[in-house]
Design an enzyme around this catalytic site. Structure first.
Site, mmCIF file in Angstrom:
data_model
loop_
_atom_site.group_PDB
_atom_site.id
_atom_site.type_symbol
_atom_site.label_atom_id
_atom_site.label_comp_id
_atom_site.label_asym_id
_atom_site.label_seq_id
_atom_site.Cartn_x
_atom_site.Cartn_y
_atom_site.Cartn_z
ATOM 1 N N ARG A 106 0.819 -1.215 0.000
ATOM 2 C CA ARG A 106 0.000 0.000 0.000
ATOM 3 C C ARG A 106 0.855 1.268 0.000
ATOM 4 N NH1 ARG A 106 -2.291 -3.637 -1.198
ATOM 5 N NH2 ARG A 106 -4.253 -4.526 -0.429
ATOM 6 N N SER A 136 -11.157 -0.013 3.268
ATOM 7 C CA SER A 136 -10.463 -0.391 4.503
ATOM 8 C C SER A 136 -9.799 0.846 5.098
ATOM 9 C CB SER A 136 -9.415 -1.462 4.223
ATOM 10 O OG SER A 136 -10.017 -2.638 3.733
ATOM 11 N N GLU A 145 -5.230 3.956 6.125
ATOM 12 C CA GLU A 145 -4.977 3.778 4.705
ATOM 13 C C GLU A 145 -5.396 5.001 3.898
ATOM 14 O OE1 GLU A 145 -6.069 0.602 1.140
ATOM 15 O OE2 GLU A 145 -5.884 -0.090 3.207
#
Length: 341
Positions: free
Chosen positions: A163, A241, A333
């Site tokens: 990520r 998320s 995130e």
């Protein structure tokens, strides 16, 4: 150019105050010009893609918001090298995945149903169900705001990790213009490595399945977790998320009973959702109009009229509970704009 535009209308969370200035660009030249003009004027710039991975503060953004709406897909395919697919930053990501399956370009199917635009995928190194875009990206063409020129950055130099990427690490420097994917040809998917997806498909982990079937299975799993946008379902009004899965130094650092996935560097990844649930935060837990999704603890949702303050208060509570229970600090995130945890 418009002024005082509500940014809540441009995010999947439907949260965010006004932008001082707002411009939507539909060509690459206009995108570069808008960024260059704002930089020359010394104005802060917020590049807004699909609005699916961002939390914008209640006070909005003091500067120029540039909404990316560029389009275009160019393909060079042959049986030896596969398909080199050049995709404009403003192309809808799930639309790209659908076209890849229809054209029998394999490698993107497990990332079906992810909201947002293609230009954001290399920034976040988007991934799902055992795969991430770093596996198939060949290069990223960008406007370098420091050097003042267009550059092509090949995958090996993109700094991809879980990520993360060089584009995320240096957000004020690069404007993604186009992403080039190298995809294999055929109607079978990439290897199905994610156990939950393999069970739904009734295949062995590591095997392949028809891409269309993988897409339907992924969409079914995502819907069951509230991860497919539905304007009528507040449980899908989220940024996906909210926390990344923690990567810990050793297997011994993983709490007893928690899932763990060994990483190539010897570290181990565990499940943020498991940590949240076992820290005592239940699905549906609410602060104001912000709530943990009733379907999945990783999604923090706007139940209607939530403010960024309420959402971030909820996120802070979740993070604190996990910290106190397991001495593990969850990392958000989504990108936080004019707000913080």
């Amino acid at each position: 150019m418009r002024t005082h535009v509500s940014l809540a209308d441009y995010t999947t969370l439907r949260i965010g105050g006004p932008a001082d200035k707002f411009v939507e660009v539909s060509t690459e030249d206009d995108l570069i010009t808008a960024v260059r003009d704002a930089d020359t004027a010394g104005e802060p710039v917020l590049l807004l893609s699909g609005g699916s991975n961002v939390v914008i503060g209640d006070d909005g953004f003091r500067g120029t918001v540039i909404k990316v709406a560029t389009s275009g897909i160019r393909v060079d395919a042959d049986m030896c090298s596969g398909a080199m697919v050049n995709i404009a930053a403003g192309e809808d990501w799930d639309g790209v995945v659908q076209q890849a399956i229809a054209e029998e370009w394999s490698g993107l199917e497990s990332m079906s149903g992810i909201p947002g635009l293609t230009g954001s995928t290399p920034v976040q190194n988007v991934g799902a169900y055992g795969h991430e875009v770093a596996e198939t990206i060949a290069s990223v063409r960008v406007w370098d705001r420091v050097l003042g020129k267009v550059e092509t950055i090949f995958a090996a130099d993109c700094g991809f990790s879980y990520r993360n990427s060089r584009f995320k690490a240096d957000p004020s420097r690069y404007v993604v213009l186009e992403v080039t994917f190298q995809l294999t040809l055929g109607d079978l998917s990439a290897e199905v490595g994610y156990a939950e997806l393999a069970r739904v498909l009734d295949v062995e982990p590591g095997s392949r399945a028809p891409m269309a079937e993988v897409r339907e299975a992924v969409l079914g799993l995502r819907r069951s977790k509230g991860m497919v946008l539905d304007p009528a379902d507040h449980d899908t009004w989220s940024a996906g998320s909210f926390f990344t899965n923690p990567i810990l130094d050793t297997p011994a650092a993983v709490p007893a009973g928690a899932p763990q996935w060994p990483q190539p560097d010897g570290r181990v990844k565990t499940s943020a959702a498991w940590l949240i649930e076992h820290a005592g935060v239940s699905k549906g837990y609410t602060i104001g109009a912000a709530a943990v999704s009733s379907k999945h603890t990783l999604a923090l949702t706007n139940q209607g009229g939530a403010t960024a303050k309420e959402l971030l208060t909820l996120a802070t509570h979740v993070r604190t509970q996990v910290q106190h229970s397991f001495n593990i600090t969850l990392v958000n995130e989504p990108v936080l704009v004019n707000c913080s945890l």
